[in-house]
Design a protein around this motif. Structure first.
Motif, short mmCIF file in Angstrom:
data_model
loop_
_atom_site.label_atom_id
_atom_site.label_comp_id
_atom_site.label_asym_id
_atom_site.label_seq_id
_atom_site.Cartn_x
_atom_site.Cartn_y
_atom_site.Cartn_z
N GLY A 182 54.21 37.82 34.36
CA GLY A 182 52.92 38.36 33.89
C GLY A 182 51.99 37.23 33.46
N LEU A 183 52.57 36.27 32.74
CA LEU A 183 51.78 35.13 32.27
C LEU A 183 51.26 34.30 33.45
N LEU A 184 52.15 34.06 34.42
CA LEU A 184 51.76 33.26 35.59
C LEU A 184 50.66 33.96 36.39
N ALA A 185 50.82 35.29 36.55
CA ALA A 185 49.80 36.06 37.28
C ALA A 185 48.46 35.99 36.56
N SER A 186 48.53 36.04 35.23
CA SER A 186 47.33 35.98 34.42
C SER A 186 46.62 34.63 34.58
N PHE A 187 47.41 33.54 34.51
CA PHE A 187 46.82 32.20 34.71
C PHE A 187 46.21 32.08 36.11
N ALA A 188 46.98 32.49 37.12
CA ALA A 188 46.50 32.35 38.51
C ALA A 188 45.21 33.16 38.71
N GLY A 189 45.22 34.38 38.19
CA GLY A 189 44.05 35.26 38.37
C GLY A 189 42.82 34.70 37.65
N ALA A 190 43.01 34.24 36.41
CA ALA A 190 41.87 33.74 35.63
C ALA A 190 41.27 32.49 36.28
N ILE A 191 42.14 31.55 36.68
CA ILE A 191 41.63 30.30 37.28
C ILE A 191 40.95 30.59 38.62
N ALA A 192 41.60 31.42 39.44
CA ALA A 192 41.02 31.74 40.76
C ALA A 192 39.67 32.45 40.59
N PHE A 193 39.59 33.35 39.62
CA PHE A 193 38.34 34.08 39.38
C PHE A 193 37.22 33.12 38.94
N GLY A 194 37.54 32.24 38.00
CA GLY A 194 36.55 31.26 37.51
C GLY A 194 36.06 30.36 38.64
N LEU A 195 37.01 29.83 39.44
CA LEU A 195 36.64 28.93 40.53
C LEU A 195 35.83 29.67 41.60
N ALA A 196 36.23 30.92 41.88
CA ALA A 196 35.54 31.69 42.93
C ALA A 196 34.09 31.97 42.52
N ILE A 197 33.89 32.31 41.26
CA ILE A 197 32.51 32.58 40.81
C ILE A 197 31.66 31.32 40.90
N ASP A 198 32.25 30.20 40.47
CA ASP A 198 31.51 28.93 40.55
C ASP A 198 31.15 28.63 42.00
N TRP A 199 32.13 28.78 42.88
CA TRP A 199 31.97 28.38 44.27
C TRP A 199 31.07 29.34 45.05
N PHE A 200 31.29 30.64 44.89
CA PHE A 200 30.60 31.62 45.76
C PHE A 200 29.34 32.22 45.14
N ILE A 201 29.18 32.12 43.84
CA ILE A 201 27.99 32.72 43.21
C ILE A 201 27.05 31.64 42.66
N TYR A 202 27.58 30.83 41.72
CA TYR A 202 26.69 29.90 41.01
C TYR A 202 26.16 28.78 41.93
N ARG A 203 27.07 28.18 42.72
CA ARG A 203 26.63 27.05 43.55
C ARG A 203 25.58 27.44 44.58
N PRO A 204 25.76 28.57 45.31
CA PRO A 204 24.68 28.96 46.24
C PRO A 204 23.35 29.18 45.52
N ILE A 205 23.40 29.78 44.32
CA ILE A 205 22.15 30.01 43.58
C ILE A 205 21.53 28.66 43.19
N GLN A 206 22.36 27.75 42.71
CA GLN A 206 21.84 26.44 42.30
C GLN A 206 21.36 25.62 43.49
N ARG A 207 22.07 25.78 44.64
CA ARG A 207 21.68 25.04 45.84
C ARG A 207 20.27 25.44 46.27
N ASP A 208 19.95 26.71 46.09
CA ASP A 208 18.60 27.20 46.43
C ASP A 208 17.65 27.07 45.25
#
Lengths: 289, 227
Positions: free
Chosen positions: A62-88
């Motif tokens: 449960g702990l490992l799934a929680s870590f994996a999910g949190a980190i993946a979610f944070g990185l995905a938002i940075d990569w797919f949401i924030y960076r495209p907005i900042q790039r434009d």
């Protein structure tokens, strides 16, 4: 005795708020992204732990799934949401609105999958025992406090001694100069999101085992984190940590005089008083640097 | 003649689609000090950023020759080129980490820089945000030298410094340039002092290169006319 009881509960709450708030402060201080969806990371991590634990796989998976999910979610938002907005060349407010929207989407998705009612993981460690006459403490509260302190000390050590840690402090100072030094701001930004998101996991897991969860939990935690970041001083991790403990204590000690529904108002009363008395925060840049 | 280290040809560059510099030609030869002068807003810093790779080109070329690589070029940016919340030693550490310098070589490089700019020893463990303008500039140059660059680009190192302090700063750099064959591109507003240490001069005006030659060819009248 009630005051002592509330102080102990307040310290536990403060430690867990500190982890979430420091994660937010690290991300905002380094990248200047107003990551309001940090609360959604908390909720997602908590519910992932709950889902795996409730399915009978146990604490560690449960702990490992929680870590994996949190980190993946944070990185995905940075990569797919924030960076495209900042790039434009999207503005600070565009990023904030996008982040706010993600928080609402996640909250609703959690409601769809897990229901809107209150859920909790029961454990023998969550059962309170009388440690002094009229003072009850669950072993989990002590464990949560110690784990939170270890995480915060480890973060401080990481920021002072490692290449990535010093790079994150540098990014917080001057993003343009980071490139002049030959450092990679994209790597550092990703590191800030990964570490900041990972920091919410212990807080999310202990919350799911103690006070329990509902889909809006991330919203409440985010408001406290935001208040702690402002009162502590934008970008100051020690300041944010101190402010989070102040809020945890204030929220609980306010119960000596007010009904529970007023505890959030107490937090924001402190926030407003702090903004007026010290706009740069307890350890904000103009005061500390 | 040795191959040109950096060759700029027909360069156009700017911000948000608006060209700040246009049709720039410039060459940087080995072992020389080239001084780039011009008014505020002439486009000097934009040109430096393009030459260092911080700003994309809109048109034209920036070519590194003579075996020069990006790792062998160091930039001392305009203003305080240090991270204020880090100590001077941590600023140096970060520069060494970024240049992927490891092991005993790290200490050797720091010792070498402290030999060139010995005053830094006095504030090596102080937070860079507490340093004076001159001290911060010295650290910024020291950090750039840690790379043991073949080309050192300095963007207005005299800003905020007393003339005497600027001379004290340029002295060791000029000595190092002569001893080690360092190539320097110096952007300066303090024209008189800069010309004393330069082998060639280039003058920019309103985003264009308007003159280049040697300091002796640049008479006072010509300077007034161009500047």
């Amino acid at each position: 005795m009630l005051a002592l009881q509330l102080t102990l509960t307040g310290l536990q709450a403060g430690a867990l708020y500190a982890l979430t708030a420091v994660g937010f402060s690290l991300i905002f201080g380094s990248t200047r992204v107003f990551h309001f969806a940090h609360g959604a990371t908390f909720a997602l991590a908590a519910y992932l732990f709950y889902a795996v634990e409730a399915a009978g796989y146990g604490f560690v998976p449960g702990l490992l799934a929680s870590f994996a999910g949190a980190i993946a979610f944070g990185l995905a938002i940075d990569w797919f949401i924030y960076r495209p907005i900042q790039r434009d060349e999207g503005s600070f407010f565009t990023v904030f609105v996008a982040s706010f929207g993600i928080g609402i989407v996640v909250q609703n998705l959690i409601g769809i999958f897990f229901g809107r009612s209150f859920v909790t993981i029961t454990s023998p460690l969550s059962r309170a025992r009388e440690v002094l006459d009229g003072v009850y403490v669950a072993p989990l509260a002590g464990i949560a406090f110690v784990v939170a302190l270890i995480c915060l000390l480890a973060l401080g050590f990481f920021l002072r001694t490692t290449f990535t840690g010093k790079g994150l402090r540098a990014l917080s100072d001057d993003p343009e100069l980071v490139r002049v030094f030959g450092l990679n701001p994209r790597y550092l930004s990703a590191a800030a999101f990964a570490i900041g998101s990972a920091l919410v996991v212990p807080a999310a897991v202990f919350t799911s085992m103690s006070s329990g969860l509902n889909p809006a939990i991330g919203h409440h935690v985010m408001l406290i984190s935001l208040a702690a970041t402002i009162v502590g001083g934008i970008g100051s991790i020690p300041g944010t940590m101190i402010a989070a403990f102040i809020f945890g204590l204030a929220e609980n000690l306010s119960l000596l005089w007010f009904e529970p529904q007023w505890s959030e108002a107490v937090v924001f009363a402190i926030l407003f008083a702090a903004i007026i008395a010290r706009p740069s925060g307890l350890m904000g840049k103009s005061a500390a640097r | 003649m040795a191959e040109t280290l950096i060759e700029v040809q027909g360069l156009h560059a700017g911000y948000k689609g608006h060209a700040v510099i246009e049709d720039i030609d410039l060459s940087l030869n080995p072992n020389e000090v080239l001084c780039l002068i011009g008014h505020n807003g002439a486009g000097k810093s934009t040109l430096l950023k393009c030459m260092f790779g911080l700003l994309p080109r809109m048109q034209g070329n920036v070519r590194y020759g003579g075996g020069l690589t990006h790792e062998q070029v160091a930039l001392v940016p305009e203003g305080k080129g240090v991270f204020p919340s880090l100590t001077v030693a941590e600023n140096f550490d970060l520069g060494l980490d970024a240049a992927k310098i490891k092991g005993a070589e790290r200490a050797a490089r720091v010792d070498w820089v402290l030999g060139v700019l010995p005053q830094i020893r006095e504030f090596l463990h102080r937070r860079a945000g507490t340093l004076s303008g001159g001290q911060a500039q010295m650290v910024s140059i020291g950090r750039a030298l840690l790379k043991r660059p073949r080309v050192l680009i300095m963007d207005e190192p005299s800003i905020g410094l007393a003339p005497k302090l600027f001379q004290d700063l340029l002295g060791p750099i000029r000595a190092l340039q002569q001893a080690e064959g360092l190539t320097i591109l110096l952007v300066e507003q303090n024209v008189r002092e800069a010309l004393k240490v330069s082998d060639r001069v280039a003058v920019m005006k309103q985003g264009r290169m308007v003159w280049h030659g040697t300091p002796s060819e640049l008479s006072n009248d010509r300077l007034m006319e161009l500047y």
